[in-house]
Design an enzyme around this catalytic site. Structure first.
Site: not given
Ligand SMILES: *Cc1c(COP(=O)(O)O)cnc(C)c1O
Ligand code: SF4
Length: 350
Positions: A109, A105, A311, A92-93
């Site tokens: 959660c 996992c 996000d 994305r970035y």
């Molecule tokens: C959250 C995320 C990151 C990491 O973002 P930082 O702001 O550098 O912690 C990188 N790529 C994607 C697609 C993300 O969703």
């Molecule tokens: S939030 Fe919890 S369930 Fe989701 S990916 Fe992370 S550890 Fe796994």
């Protein structure tokens, strides 16, 4: 002698452990049919089942409220799919990618933003897909950092992790390997010296970002697991999700951040809850999140301040959404608010 405790995965096991009651069975069967359930021994032991508001139970024990999906909630709340050029990669970035090695996992959660993707049945990347992911990274010299995520990448064996880290280490433009995990807290015994060695690669920097949401998760065993990582030369950061009924309170949030710092973990992100299906009972408003961030500022050490981020739904990336301390005065100067709410003029640049 009792057998070693094992991860609770079935409603019958949760009932037997006193974490759910039989009269909830019908609703919880529906929840469990839709979203994975797992509670490790370390987390089950922390739950006070006599407390209906236990913040650990709230994170891991399924709840009938998960059956209520609101119209704004979606299966891919942060829009990973449109940014996935090959399986396992999210780009994305410009300078960093996610590499999702597994969808498994140690715990599931209840508020997980990838809850539609994770689970014990979900497949890991095949070795051919993994090759294609490394090829993608190697072919994009702008990729400076690779974030290992999932699922939880540290459910993999040290041998597999070593393989992944050494493949990344062989790509000259990749300088940073970052691991997002809950393992040091939920299954601390997995953090062995073999694993810490596997995470490191000569000439590259490895960071571990721990996901934890309440100070109680940092048990003695979890603190020791984190100390093993930090003592091995791996810096640690934290990420937490702002969760109603878990940490949406200034004392609880402040204690969580202080506990991280006491463990030599620098608070990094406080995530606003994502619009994952069936999680509205765990979200707060952004206004409440900003109030909590204001309460932290000035009252607990600057070391304990995370950045509050959202996000943006639809795949637009993360933005800081913390409170603003600046405004304009009538004469065009700047007003700065202090941590007690007092306003002060800062003169314009002549
Ligand atoms: C959250 C995320 C990151 C990491 O973002 P930082 O702001 O550098 O912690 C990188 N790529 C994607 C697609 C993300 O969703
Ligand atoms: S939030 Fe919890 S369930 Fe989701 S990916 Fe992370 S550890 Fe796994």
């Amino acid at each position: 002698m009792n057998a070693a405790p094992k991860t609770l995965r079935h409603l019958s096991e949760l009932n037997a452990a006193g974490l759910t009651s039989p009269d909830q069975r019908a609703a919880l069967e529906q929840v469990a049919a839709r979203y994975a359930v797992a509670i490790t021994p370390a987390m089950a032991a922390l739950i006070d089942s006599a407390d209906p508001h236990d913040p650990i139970a709230r994170q891991f024990v399924p709840d009938a409220a998960e059956l209520v999906a609101t119209p704004e909630e979606t299966a891919d709340p942060i829009g990973d799919h449109p940014h996935s050029p090959v399986p396992g990669i999210v780009h994305r970035y410009p300078d960093r990618v996610l590499l999702k090695l597994t969808h498994v996992c140690a715990v599931y959660c209840r508020f997980c933003f990838r809850r539609e993707m994770v689970g014990p049945g979900a497949k890991a990347l095949s070795s051919r897909e993994l090759d294609a992911a490394f090829e993608y990274i190697a072919g994009h010299p702008e990729i400076w950092e690779v974030v290992l995520t999932g699922g939880d990448p540290l459910v993999l064996s040290p041998r597999r992790i070593k393989h992944v880290v050494s493949r990344l280490a062989a790509i000259p433009h990749v300088k940073i390997v970052r691991v997002h995990t809950r393992i040091p807290v939920v299954e601390p015994e997995r953090i062995t010296s073999e694993l810490t060695r596997a995470l490191k690669a000569k000439g590259k920097a490895t960071y571990v970002v721990l996901h934890a949401n309440h100070a109680r998760e940092l048990t003695d065993a979890a603190r020791e697991a984190c100390a093993r990582l930090v003592d091995a030369g791996i810096p640690m950061l934290s990420q937490s999700v702002l969760l109603h009924g878990v940490n949406d309170n200034p004392q609880v949030l402040g204690e969580l951040m202080r506990t991280f710092v006491e463990c030599r973990i620098k608070p990094y992100y406080l995530h606003h809850g994502d619009l994952a299906p069936g999680t509205s009972h765990m979200r707060t408003s952004i206004e409440r999140g900003q109030e909590l961030m204001r309460a932290l500022r000035g009252r607990v050490s600057g070391l304990c301040q995370p950045s509050y981020v959202l996000d943006i739904p639809g795949g637009h990336g993360k933005s800081p959404i913390g409170p603003n301390y600046l405004s304009r005065d009538a004469a065009g100067g700047t007003l700065v608010e202090d941590f007690n709410g007092g306003l002060h003029c800062y003169p314009p640049k002549p």
